[in-house]
Write a protein that holds these residues in place. Structure first.
Motif, PDB file in Angstrom:
ATOM      1  N   LEU A 475     -33.367  16.868  -9.296  1.00  0.00           N
ATOM      2  CA  LEU A 475     -33.909  17.238 -10.603  1.00  0.00           C
ATOM      3  C   LEU A 475     -34.616  18.585 -10.553  1.00  0.00           C
ATOM      4  O   LEU A 475     -35.076  19.039  -9.502  1.00  0.00           O
ATOM      5  N   LEU A 490     -30.462  17.408 -14.167  1.00  0.00           N
ATOM      6  CA  LEU A 490     -30.190  16.353 -13.202  1.00  0.00           C
ATOM      7  C   LEU A 490     -28.863  16.619 -12.509  1.00  0.00           C
ATOM      8  O   LEU A 490     -27.861  16.953 -13.163  1.00  0.00           O
ATOM      9  N   SER A 492     -25.390  15.687 -11.081  1.00  0.00           N
ATOM     10  CA  SER A 492     -24.518  14.676 -11.664  1.00  0.00           C
ATOM     11  C   SER A 492     -23.124  14.685 -11.052  1.00  0.00           C
ATOM     12  O   SER A 492     -22.306  15.572 -11.341  1.00  0.00           O
ATOM     13  N   ASP A 546     -28.999   7.718 -12.102  1.00  0.00           N
ATOM     14  CA  ASP A 546     -29.173   7.128 -13.429  1.00  0.00           C
ATOM     15  C   ASP A 546     -30.409   6.239 -13.500  1.00  0.00           C
ATOM     16  O   ASP A 546     -31.047   6.128 -14.547  1.00  0.00           O
ATOM     17  N   ASN A 548     -33.180   6.871 -11.982  1.00  0.00           N
ATOM     18  CA  ASN A 548     -34.241   7.848 -12.209  1.00  0.00           C
ATOM     19  C   ASN A 548     -34.161   8.454 -13.605  1.00  0.00           C
ATOM     20  O   ASN A 548     -35.193   8.743 -14.221  1.00  0.00           O
ATOM     21  N   ARG A 549     -32.965   8.642 -14.091  1.00  0.00           N
ATOM     22  CA  ARG A 549     -32.774   9.179 -15.443  1.00  0.00           C
ATOM     23  C   ARG A 549     -33.482   8.282 -16.465  1.00  0.00           C
ATOM     24  O   ARG A 549     -34.197   8.757 -17.348  1.00  0.00           O
ATOM     25  N   ASN A 550     -33.284   6.975 -16.319  1.00  0.00           N
ATOM     26  CA  ASN A 550     -33.907   6.033 -17.255  1.00  0.00           C
ATOM     27  C   ASN A 550     -35.424   6.034 -17.132  1.00  0.00           C
ATOM     28  O   ASN A 550     -36.142   5.953 -18.136  1.00  0.00           O
ATOM     29  N   LYS A 553     -36.667   9.276 -18.776  1.00  0.00           N
ATOM     30  CA  LYS A 553     -36.599   9.202 -20.238  1.00  0.00           C
ATOM     31  C   LYS A 553     -37.750   8.358 -20.780  1.00  0.00           C
ATOM     32  O   LYS A 553     -38.386   8.718 -21.782  1.00  0.00           O
ATOM     33  N   GLU A 560     -31.437  12.063 -24.585  1.00  0.00           N
ATOM     34  CA  GLU A 560     -30.306  12.676 -23.903  1.00  0.00           C
ATOM     35  C   GLU A 560     -30.186  14.169 -24.221  1.00  0.00           C
ATOM     36  O   GLU A 560     -29.721  14.952 -23.395  1.00  0.00           O
ATOM     37  N   ILE A 563     -31.785  16.517 -21.713  1.00  0.00           N
ATOM     38  CA  ILE A 563     -31.286  16.468 -20.335  1.00  0.00           C
ATOM     39  C   ILE A 563     -29.957  17.210 -20.232  1.00  0.00           C
ATOM     40  O   ILE A 563     -29.091  17.082 -21.094  1.00  0.00           O
ATOM     41  N   ASP A 565     -26.815  17.752 -17.483  1.00  0.00           N
ATOM     42  CA  ASP A 565     -26.207  17.306 -16.229  1.00  0.00           C
ATOM     43  C   ASP A 565     -25.557  18.490 -15.522  1.00  0.00           C
ATOM     44  O   ASP A 565     -24.675  19.151 -16.077  1.00  0.00           O
TER      45      ASP A 565
END
Length: 662
Positions: A475, A490, A492, A546, A548-550, A553, A560, A563, A565
């Motif tokens: 990140l 992030l 990806s 993902d 960590n993405r959640n 967020k 979204e 962010i 990717d």
């Protein structure tokens, strides 16, 4: 609430006492009354204000004084407005009566000397001491908050000194006073009265190792600034010279907030009155000032860069030249140290993190030295610590470390608002292990320190799926002029597969990745897409990202649209952990709009790297300038990238930390 003191009277002889400005004296009228008395009246000289509290109402005594019933529910309150010029200058008389008799059966006389005793600091946070301020013994957050602020005096203003300024008990430089908070003790009143009183400045035993105090002795000589409190000294008698109204004290912090220490420290000025020669003095007044020690604050990528640090070795001269050129374009000073001097340790990001401390009167940067203790271990203390540049570190006992203790595993977000709650200084991000599986995590002493600062409420992410285990591997944040003022980048694998599929459909399946690179096996878009094992591995790593993405967020209040990717593949080592397949482009250095991005050596199509072109497409519309720096030999092959090999000091936030509510 105004401080109130009970004074007992006598009908046998006059009573003398001290009145301290801005307090109240409650007279024990009933305690000195003759047995047969049923009422009383009150008289005072012009310098005295008299009040009767009767049936819950406060009544100022009129000039024609009525007689009051002698009842425990009736209270006499005395105040004064101006310090006395002479001892026993004013008096109050209580006359006692029996029934309706006009002649008093007894009288109690109280002689009063008014003095001003006030311990003051910058409780209004203006940069100047607030004299005779109210509610000094409380500290509150927010734009309407009150309370004084203290800096940890962790810089080194005297270059000849061996340690930080707060490690000794002598003043080595007048510049050091500017890092301290001024505290003023005011003492006004007749000189003679102070010969009979004892005035003490003191702290609690729990604050002994948290603060230090120097008493200015009205001299231009450093040696006359006497260390009076802290480091074993809890109590100091203040000797008042004739006519001396103000005593100046300079207060320094010795310790940052941490486990068991919320950062609040208290100073007390106590006035003591002698009773007899055989007995000790008794306290008659206390004034307390509470300070909060300023927290250490990290600075995110979105703040303006000032200085870039990089380490030069025989193998990375081109890399250093590229970083220097980019830094100068961004208007940054560049500090280049020799890797030979530091055991060829070139991992600047892992060794230290820059932040700052701030009070209304002073702000200065503070470097946080990580406990990794590599070859660069001495650099923060030896080469960063100096005048107006502080230093802090945390070392675990016993000394056990993992890669997650390096500060590539310590980042901070830009300011965010989450479900109506504001984080105007952003939130700290640290990598740990997956919640259901025990693994490596950052050492507790560092985590405890970060949480104790309060103003950048930390978030724990899952990073132990990586070989190195640092959050900066997946990140980064870049500035943007729209939406929240930034974008979260992030890494990806999904975005990378999508990009390569598009290129294959366009007829570029035979485009070569790592073309011409020694030590790297050339491959093609077609071969990568056909490798099921490689795909399965990257789908697993995408799920780790993902997760960590959640979390991000949820904890940063992102959608979204906030962010981006960035294409990246990972490969698995023998222990099942991930390392970047090609140079990890999110592991970049952000210098305002100028980005120093690891050169990925992706498939070349029409003389341009498809990965570079995709990143430009994603970031340049935000007003960002992408410069791709070759770090393949110098950093990538050693499991790091551009961000790992550099560090940046940035300007502090314009927002003042004390105006927030943690």
């Amino acid at each position: 609430m105004t401080e109130q003191r009970l004074v007992r009277l006598s009908t046998e002889h006059p009573t003398s006492t001290i009145y301290v400005l801005d307090t109240e004296i409650s007279l024990d009228v009933c305690g000195s009354a003759p047995a047969e008395a049923t009422g009383f009246d009150v008289w005072g000289t012009s310098g005295v204000n008299l009040y009767i509290v009767h049936n819950g109402e406060v009544l100022k005594i009129p000039s024609c004084v009525p007689r009051w019933p002698l009842d425990s529910r009736v209270e006499v309150i005395v105040t004064m407005d101006t310090p006395s010029t002479e001892v026993n200058e004013d008096k109050v008389r209580i006359s006692y009566y029996k029934g309706n008799e006009k002649t008093p059966m007894a009288k109690a006389i109280l002689h009063l000397t008014c003095v001003e005793i006030s311990l003051d600091a910058d409780i209004n946070r203006t940069g100047s001491v607030t004299r005779r301020g109210k509610n000094k013994n409380k500290w509150t957050w927010g734009p309407n908050g009150k309370g004084a602020i203290l800096l940890v005096n962790c810089d080194k203003d005297n270059q000849m000194a061996k340690d930080m300024d707060n490690k000794d008990q002598s003043l080595k430089s007048f510049a050091d006073l500017k890092d301290m908070s001024l505290m003023i003790l005011t003492t006004r009143g007749p000189n003679e009265i102070f010969d009979e009183l004892q005035l003490c400045l003191h702290i609690s035993a729990s604050d002994n190792d948290k603060v230090g105090v120097f008493h200015a002795q009205c001299s231009k000589m450093l040696s006359k600034y006497k260390h009076i409190l802290g480091s074993g000294k809890l109590w100091h008698e203040v000797n008042r010279c004739s006519g001396q109204d103000a005593h100046l004290f300079y207060v320094e912090g010795l310790a940052f907030p941490d486990v068991g220490f919320a950062g609040l420290v208290s100073f007390h000025a106590t006035l003591l009155e002698a009773t007899t020669e055989e007995l000790p003095c008794v306290p008659i007044f206390n004034d307390t000032v509470v300070f909060r020690i300023a927290p250490w604050i990290m600075t995110p990528n979105t703040l303006q860069p000032m200085t870039v640090y990089v380490c030069s070795s025989q193998n990375n001269m081109d890399f250093v030249a590229d970083v220097k050129k980019l830094s100068e374009k961004a208007g940054c000073k560049v500090v280049i140290c020799s890797a030979e001097e530091y055991e060829n340790d070139v991992w600047f990001q892992d060794e230290m993190e820059f932040g700052y401390v701030q009070a209304p009167h002073k702000t200065f940067p503070v470097v946080f030295d990580s406990p990794r203790n590599g070859g660069l271990n001495a650099f923060p203390f030896k080469s960063v610590l100096g005048p107006d540049f502080g230093y802090v570190t945390r070392e675990p006992v016993p000394r056990t470390f993992s890669s997650l203790d390096s500060f590539g595993n310590l980042e901070v977000s830009p300011p965010v608002t989450v479900r109506g709650r504001e984080y105007p200084l952003g939130r700290i991000l640290i990598g740990s292990y997956f919640p259901r599986v025990q693994g490596n995590e950052m050492v507790k002493v560092v985590q405890d320190f970060l949480y104790a600062q309060e103003v950048q409420s930390p978030i724990e992410l899952y990073s132990d799926w990586l070989v190195v285990g640092h959050v900066d591997e997946f990140l980064s944040f870049v500035p943007a002029s729209d939406r929240k003022g930034f974008r979260l980048l992030l890494a990806s694998p999904s975005a990378c597969f999508k990009l390569l599929k598009e290129k294959e459909k366009e007829g570029y399946g035979d485009a070569v990745i790592f073309e011409g690179l020694s030590g790297k096996t050339e491959t093609t878009i077609k071969k990568i897409l056909a490798d099921k094992s490689f795909r399965n591995t990257n789908e697993y790593f995408q799920k780790c990202i993902d997760w960590n993405r959640n979390v991000l967020k949820e904890e940063l209040g992102l959608t979204e649209e906030d962010i981006i990717d960035i294409p990246e593949f990972f490969e698995m080592d023998s222990e099942g952990k991930a390392q970047a397949y090609f140079p990890d482009m999110v592991n970049m250095i952000v210098l305002g709009k100028y980005l120093g991005i690891p050169k990925p050596f992706g498939p070349v199509i029409h003389e341009h790297c498809a990965l570079e072109e995709e990143v430009r497409r994603l970031l340049e519309p935000l007003g960002l300038s992408c410069t791709f720096i070759d770090d393949m030999e110098t950093y990538h092959r050693h499991q790091g990238e551009v961000h790992c090999g550099t560090n940046a000091r940035r300007k502090p936030f314009t927002f003042k930390w004390w105006n927030m509510t943690p």
